[in-house]
Design an enzyme around this catalytic site. Structure first.
Site, PDB file in Angstrom:
ATOM      1  N   LYS A 198     -52.090  23.417 -16.679  1.00 35.42           N
ATOM      2  CA  LYS A 198     -52.945  23.002 -15.389  1.00 35.42           C
ATOM      3  C   LYS A 198     -53.233  21.756 -15.050  1.00 35.42           C
ATOM      4  CE  LYS A 198     -51.886  26.378 -13.432  1.00 35.42           C
ATOM      5  NZ  LYS A 198     -50.880  26.833 -14.367  1.00 35.42           N
TER       6      LYS A 198
ATOM      7  N   ARG B 260     -42.491  23.983  -1.458  1.00 37.28           N
ATOM      8  CA  ARG B 260     -41.180  24.007  -1.952  1.00 37.28           C
ATOM      9  C   ARG B 260     -40.559  22.636  -2.405  1.00 37.28           C
ATOM     10  NH1 ARG B 260     -39.690  29.638  -1.584  1.00 37.28           N
ATOM     11  NH2 ARG B 260     -37.553  28.969  -2.188  1.00 37.28           N
TER      12      ARG B 260
ATOM     13  N   TRP C  95     -36.645  18.886  -2.248  1.00 36.00           N
ATOM     14  CA  TRP C  95     -37.042  18.755  -3.421  1.00 36.00           C
ATOM     15  C   TRP C  95     -35.599  18.090  -4.152  1.00 36.00           C
ATOM     16  CZ3 TRP C  95     -35.691  19.899  -8.533  1.00 36.00           C
ATOM     17  CH2 TRP C  95     -36.752  19.639  -9.696  1.00 36.00           C
TER      18      TRP C  95
ATOM     19  N   GLU D 121     -51.919  27.363 -21.402  1.00 32.42           N
ATOM     20  CA  GLU D 121     -51.942  27.448 -19.769  1.00 32.42           C
ATOM     21  C   GLU D 121     -52.844  26.342 -19.268  1.00 32.42           C
ATOM     22  OE1 GLU D 121     -51.281  28.720 -15.822  1.00 32.42           O
ATOM     23  OE2 GLU D 121     -50.211  28.610 -17.768  1.00 32.42           O
TER      24      GLU D 121
ATOM     25  N   HIS E  75     -51.946  20.049 -38.851  1.00 32.93           N
ATOM     26  CA  HIS E  75     -50.512  19.644 -39.270  1.00 32.93           C
ATOM     27  C   HIS E  75     -49.670  18.964 -38.186  1.00 32.93           C
ATOM     28  CE1 HIS E  75     -50.094  23.194 -42.171  1.00 32.93           C
ATOM     29  NE2 HIS E  75     -50.656  23.676 -41.220  1.00 32.93           N
TER      30      HIS E  75
ATOM     31  N   GLU F 153     -50.246  19.538 -14.882  1.00 28.22           N
ATOM     32  CA  GLU F 153     -49.533  19.656 -13.500  1.00 28.22           C
ATOM     33  C   GLU F 153     -50.297  19.101 -12.338  1.00 28.22           C
ATOM     34  OE1 GLU F 153     -47.349  23.971 -13.278  1.00 28.22           O
ATOM     35  OE2 GLU F 153     -49.767  24.032 -13.404  1.00 28.22           O
TER      36      GLU F 153
ATOM     37  N   CYS G 229     -35.966  24.036  -2.592  1.00 28.56           N
ATOM     38  CA  CYS G 229     -36.208  23.302  -0.970  1.00 28.56           C
ATOM     39  C   CYS G 229     -36.682  24.625  -0.214  1.00 28.56           C
ATOM     40  CB  CYS G 229     -34.933  22.709  -0.800  1.00 28.56           C
ATOM     41  SG  CYS G 229     -34.407  21.557  -1.740  1.00 28.56           S
TER      42      CYS G 229
ATOM     43  N   ASN H   6     -30.342  24.976   0.122  1.00 29.35           N
ATOM     44  CA  ASN H   6     -31.215  24.785  -1.052  1.00 29.35           C
ATOM     45  C   ASN H   6     -30.441  25.380  -2.205  1.00 29.35           C
ATOM     46  OD1 ASN H   6     -33.081  25.332  -3.118  1.00 29.35           O
ATOM     47  ND2 ASN H   6     -34.069  27.075  -1.775  1.00 29.35           N
ATOM     48  N   GLY H   7     -30.477  24.784  -3.237  1.00 30.53           N
ATOM     49  CA  GLY H   7     -29.696  25.123  -4.495  1.00 30.53           C
ATOM     50  C   GLY H   7     -28.833  24.158  -5.166  1.00 30.53           C
TER      51      GLY H   7
END
Length: 610
Positions: free
Chosen positions: A487, A27, A73, A483, A506, A490, A2, A99-100
C-alpha cells in the site's frame, strides 16, 4: 487495463461518454479519446485525463447520439495522441477502441503493410481497424467486416466499433477482457464495468467469449462467430448508483477503507450460523464427498489477493489441517505445476478478470483440479470458469489500491476454513461457534481503529518525507507486513519492503539506520517475544520503529518511537484489524506527498493483460 465506454440513444453521446469515462479513469489515465457520429465521424484525443479532453472539446458542437470512448493504460507505444484510442481507418470513417493485447499483431501489421495499409501509431490495436477496413472494402457489410477481422486476432481483447457506414449501431466483442451492455429505455451502453452504467440503468447483459454483439438504442443482438443468435438474459444489478460515488470523502480509497465494517458484514451474513457453528456456501458447487477427497490446496493470486491467500494459508492449515501452497499466478502455468484431481485450487481475484489468475485457473482445470474462485464481481470471467465461487460481497472497489477487497477476501478464506474443518469433523460445534462469533464482532472493532485516525495522521506526518520504509511481521503478521508495504509503495511512491521478521538478520538488517522507519506488526500471540527481540535489534541500530500493537500493551510503548493500537481479538483475526492502520498510514503519507491516491502513476485497478 483500459476503460471502454460506448453509447447509443436519445442523449448527446459526448456528454454521456465523458461522464462514463470519468468513472472508468481508474482503469487507465495515460491518454483519452472519443469518437461520435453526427452524419460524419468526429474524433478527439489527448494525453492525460478526462478533464483535459473535456476542456479540449468544450467549444465543439457535438450533437451525435452515438459514440465510443476510451481511457488508456499504455502497453504498446508511449502515451501520446497518435497512440491514443479511438483508432481510425485511413478515410476516418470507422473508429475502434480496444482493451487487451493482440499477441500476433506484428505478423498482422507486416501483412497489412505489404498490402499498402499505412500505420499511424505504435499500438497493437491499430491492426484491428485496418483489418476491419480491409474486410469492409471486400464485402461492403460492416457486420461481416467486424467478424472477419476479429477471427484473425490472437490474444485478449474487448473491442467496440462505430462507423459512418452503419451509423446507428455499435459492434462489440470480448475475449479475456471484460465488456458488458447496459439496457436502458431507448438507449444502450457498453462499458468495461458496471460503475458508469448505473446512472442510466441497472439492467445488464454479460457478454461471453466467442460471441459478438450488435447494439442499437432499442436492442442488443448477440451472435456466435458462425452467425447464430445467442439468447442472452438481462440481469438486474444489485449495485446502487450511490455505491459508485465518493460522498463525503476526498478519495475513493478513504471511502473504501471506511466501508470495511459493512463489507465484512455483507460477506458473512446469511452464511454463518453462530449458534449452529456452521458455514453455508451456496455457490461452492463441489460436493462434500468431492471435497473430502482433496488431499492438498493450492492458492493462486496476484498482488493484494496473494497476500490474502497467505493469511488464508494459516486458517486452512490450522483449522482444516490441509497442506497449503501459495503460488504467484503469473508463474503458475509456466512451470508445469504438479496438480491432479485431488488438488483443490483456490483462485483469488477482486475483479475476476486478472489475466494471470485466469490463466492459472485454466492450467489447473486442464490438469483435472477442482477450482474455487474467491471474487468480488458476479458474472466476471473467473466466476464462470471456476467450478465454484465464494463471493466476497465487498461492493464496487474503485480505488486502485485495494483495501476492502483484501479484508473481504481474508474473511472469505476464514469462513471456508471453518466450513472445511467442520466437514472433516476437525472442529466441534462449540469451537466453530466461538470463531464465528469473533468474526461478527470484527466490524465494531474496526470502527474502534477509526477513532485513532488523527493519531495515525500525525505519525504519517512525522515520516512521510522518508525515502524508504521496512515492514516486519511474523505468523499472520508477515502477509500483513507485505500488504502494508505494498500500500505504501503503490500510492505514496515511497520505496517500501515487507519481510518476515525472522528473516531480518538474513539481509534486511543491513538497511537499518537512523533514517529508516520500520513498521513492526507486534501483536500479542505466539511470536510476540520474538518480535520484541526484533524491535530491540532495530533500535540498537538507531532505526525508528512504528509498532502495531494490541490495546493494553503499555510496555511496548517504552520500546518504540510510535505505537498504533488495535483492539484485542482472536489471534487468527488480528491480520484483518492490523491492516486497517497500515492502509490509513499509506493513505495519509500519499496525501501529504501530494499524490493522487486513487490514480497512482503507472498502475491500473486490474491487470487484464499479461
Amino acid at each position: 487495463m483500459c476503460g471502454i465506454f460506448a453509447y447509443v440513444g436519445m442523449r448527446p453521446a459526448v456528454n454521456v461518454i465523458v461522464t462514463g469515462l470519468k468513472k472508468l479513469e481508474y482503469r487507465g489515465y495515460d491518454s483519452i479519446g472519443i469518437s461520435t457520429i453526427n452524419q460524419s465521424l468526429h474524433t478527439f484525443k489527448c494525453v492525460g485525463k478526462v478533464s483535459e479532453l473535456e476542456e479540449k472539446i468544450s467549444d465543439e458542437k457535438l450533437t451525435g447520439k452515438l459514440g465510443i470512448g476510451h481511457t488508456r493504460w499504455a502497453t504498446h507505444g508511449e502515451p501520446n495522441e497518435l497512440n491514443a484510442h479511438p483508432h481510425l481507418d485511413k478515410d476516418n470513417k470507422i473508429a475502434l477502441v480496444h482493451n487487451g493485447i493482440i499477441e500476433n499483431y506484428k505478423e498482422l501489421r507486416a501483412e497489412l503493410q505489404k498490402e499498402g495499409f499505412v500505420f499511424r501509431s505504435q499500438t497493437d490495436s491499430e491492426v484491428i481497424i485496418h483489418l476491419v477496413a480491409k474486410y469492409y472494402a471486400a464485402s461492403n457489410n460492416m457486420e461481416q467486416a467486424f467478424v472477419g477481422a476479429i477471427q484473425h486476432l490472437e490474444g485478449t481483447y474487448a473491442i467496440c466499433l462505430v462507423s459512418e457506414f452503419d451509423p446507428k449501431k455499435i459492434y462489440a466483442t470480448r475475449k479475456g477482457s471484460p465488456l458488458i451492455v447496459g439496457v436502458g429505455d431507448k438507449e444502450s451502453i457498453v462499458s468495461s464495468d458496471i460503475a458508469p452504467i448505473l446512472k442510466y440503468t441497472k439492467n445488464i447483459i454479460y457478454l461471453d467469449e466467442d460471441e459478438y454483439a450488435i447494439i442499437t438504442d432499442t436492442q442488443t443482438i448477440v451472435k456466435d462467430f458462425h452467425g447464430k443468435i445467442r439468447p442472452k438474459e438481462v440481469v438486474k444489478s444489485s449495485i446502487n448508483v450511490e455505491d459508485v460515488e465518493k460522498g463525503q470523502y476526498d478519495f475513493y480509497m478513504m471511502k473504501e477503507i471506511h466501508e470495511q465494517p459493512y463489507s465484512i458484514i455483507q460477506t458473512i451474513q446469511d452464511r454463518c450460523d453462530v449458534e449452529a457453528g456452521t458455514v453455508t456456501l451456496r455457490y461452492i458447487n463441489i460436493s462434500p464427498g468431492q471435497m473430502l477427497g482433496m488431499n492438498r490446496i493450492v492458492i493462486t493470486a496476484c498482488g493484494t489477493s496473494l497476500h490474502a491467500g497467505l493469511v488464508g494459508e494459516f486458517y486452512l492449515e490450522k483449522f482444516a489441517q490441509m497442506p497449503v501452497e501459495i503460488e504467484y499466478a503469473a508463474e503458475f502455468r509456466y512451470r508445469n505445476p504438479i496438480i491432479d484431481s485431488k488438488t483443490l485450487v483456490i483462485a483469488i481475484s477482486q475483479s475476476g478478470e486478472t489475466a494471470d489468475t485466469l490463466a492459472a485457473v485454466a492450467e489447473a482445470k486442464s490438469k483435472g483440479a477442482k477450482v474455487i474462485a474467491i471474487c468480488n464481481v458476479a458474472g466476471s470471467t473467473i466466476t464462470r470458469e471456476a467450478d465454484g465461487v465464494i463471493y466476497t460481497k465487498a461492493g464496487l472497489e474503485i480505488g486502485v489500491a485495494s483495501t476492502k477487497a483484501f479484508t473481504a477476501q481474508v474473511t472469505g478464506l476464514y469462513m471456508f476454513a471453518i466450513y472445511l474443518a467442520r466437514l472433516k469433523y476437525l472442529m466441534s460445534k462449540e469451537t466453530a461457534s466461538h470463531y464465528l462469533r469473533q468474526i461478527f464482532e470484527l466490524p465494531a472493532l474496526i470502527k474502534e481503529v477509526f477513532v485513532d485516525e488523527d493519531h495515525i495522521f500525525n505519525i504519517a506526518n512525522k515520516y512521510y518525507k522518508s525515502d524508504h520504509f521496512l515492514y516486519l511481521g511474523r505468523g499472520i503478521g508477515f502477509p500483513v507486513a507485505l500488504e502494508g508495504a505494498l500500500k505504501m509503495k503503490e500510492i505514496s511512491y515511497i520505496h517500501a519492503e515487507g519481510y518476515s521478521a525472522a528473516e531480518m538478520k538474513h539481509g534486511p538488517i543491513a538497511l537499518i539506520d537512523e533514517n529508516l522507519p520500520v513498521v513492526v506488526i507486534a501483536l500479542k500471540g505466539r511470536s510476540y517475544e520474538k518480535i520484541l527481540s526484533n524491535i530491540s535489534e532495530v533500535k540498537a541500530r538507531k532505526g525508528m520503529v512504528i509498532a502495531i500493537a494490541t490495546k493494553g500493551d503499555r510496555a511496548i510503548a517504552q520500546l518504540v518511537d510510535d505505537v498504533i493500537y488495535i483492539p484485542d481479538t482472536e489471534e487468527e483475526l488480528t491480520g484483518i484489524l492490523a491492516v486497517i492502520p497500515l492502509q490509513l498510514l499509506a493513505y495519509y503519507a500519499a496525501v501529504l506527498r501530494g499524490c493522487h491516491v486513487d490514480q497512482p502513476r503507472n498502475l491500473a485497478k486490474s491487470v487484464t493483460v499479461e
